[in-house]
Design an enzyme around this catalytic site. Structure first.
Site, PDB file in Angstrom:
ATOM      1  N   LYS A   1      -9.902   0.022  -7.103  1.00 52.40           N
ATOM      2  CA  LYS A   1      -8.759   0.781  -6.603  1.00 52.40           C
ATOM      3  C   LYS A   1      -7.443   0.092  -6.951  1.00 52.40           C
ATOM      4  O   LYS A   1      -6.518   0.703  -7.473  1.00 52.40           O
ATOM      5  CB  LYS A   1      -8.893   0.975  -5.087  1.00 52.40           C
TER       6      LYS A   1
ATOM      7  N   ASP B   1      -8.210   5.738  -2.818  1.00 53.87           N
ATOM      8  CA  ASP B   1      -8.246   5.007  -1.554  1.00 53.87           C
ATOM      9  C   ASP B   1      -8.799   5.934  -0.478  1.00 53.87           C
ATOM     10  O   ASP B   1      -9.287   7.016  -0.765  1.00 53.87           O
ATOM     11  CB  ASP B   1      -6.846   4.514  -1.193  1.00 53.87           C
TER      12      ASP B   1
END
Length: 214
Positions: free
Chosen positions: A121, A139
DNA sequence: ATCCCGAGGG
DNA sequence: CCCTCTGGAT
């Protein structure tokens, strides 16, 4: 309504509502964004922004951070989530940046992920925001909002979500789409109680349509 | 009690 | 896949 029509509706809505969406993390250099994103794991941007001004005053560059001790880093970030892990990660990250990347932040996602504290991420955020690459960082907000809207009905994890979103958004839309979904999740499509009354996406939202038909 | 721009290790 | 890390706001 086909999936393509749904994506088009959503892009049109966000393009008008948020023409130029950006991260709310405060930063002035690639190094600062990298630190801020590492700190943001399981922590609100607002809290990260409370500690980073002092942090960047003390450690303005990779080199200065590399010379800092884990204890001193810990003291500067103790008020956010997981200060123990994050102080070690930031320290190790600075070491590796100097040793393996000449002190520069790499633009490649795989190279970014080699850094301690940098997972998929975070690597995608840096690649997208700093280097303008079509990397889709997923996320908690992106995962939840995409699923609710019905953009990624079969996604079981963030990687599934990433692949599906990358497939359907146009390449040049991806950096904006990342922020659109986050900001929509943060200010409208709350995790606990989504604010569907204020949401213009209900005509195409799977979550809304399913819950209102019962 | 649950959530916040997750990552690392088992 | 699971668990742990673990501070502050709501």
């Amino acid at each position: 309504m086909t999936k393509k029509q749904k994506y088009e509706f959503i892009v049109k809505y966000f393009s008008e509502k948020m023409p130029d969406p950006k991260t709310e993390l405060k930063y002035t250099t690639p190094y600062e964004l990298l630190v801020a994103v590492v700190l943001s794991a399981q922590c609100t941007d607002k809290r990260v922004n409370m500690v980073t001004p002092n942090f960047f005053k003390r450690f303005p560059t990779v080199d200065t951070l590399a010379e800092g001790s884990i204890e001193e880093i810990f003291d500067l970030i103790r008020s956010i989530s997981y200060p123990n892990n994050k102080s070690k990660h930031l320290h190790g990250m600075a070491q590796m940046l100097l040793k393996s990347f000449n002190g520069e932040i790499p633009s490649d996602v795989d190279e970014l992920q080699m850094l301690p504290g940098v997972g998929r991420k975070t690597a995608n955020v840096i690649a997208s925001v700093i280097f303008n690459k079509p990397a889709m960082a997923v996320d908690t907000h992106v995962f939840r909002v995409s699923k609710r809207l019905g953009l990624t009905p079969n996604a079981k994890n963030p990687l599934d979500t990433e692949r599906e979103l990358v497939k359907h958004f146009k390449e040049e839309q991806i950096p904006n789409a990342h922020h659109w979904l986050i900001l929509h999740g943060r200010y409208t499509c709350f995790a606990r109680k989504p604010n569907c009354k204020e949401c213009g996406l209900t005509p195409v939202c799977s979550y809304y349509l399913d819950s209102s038909s019962m």
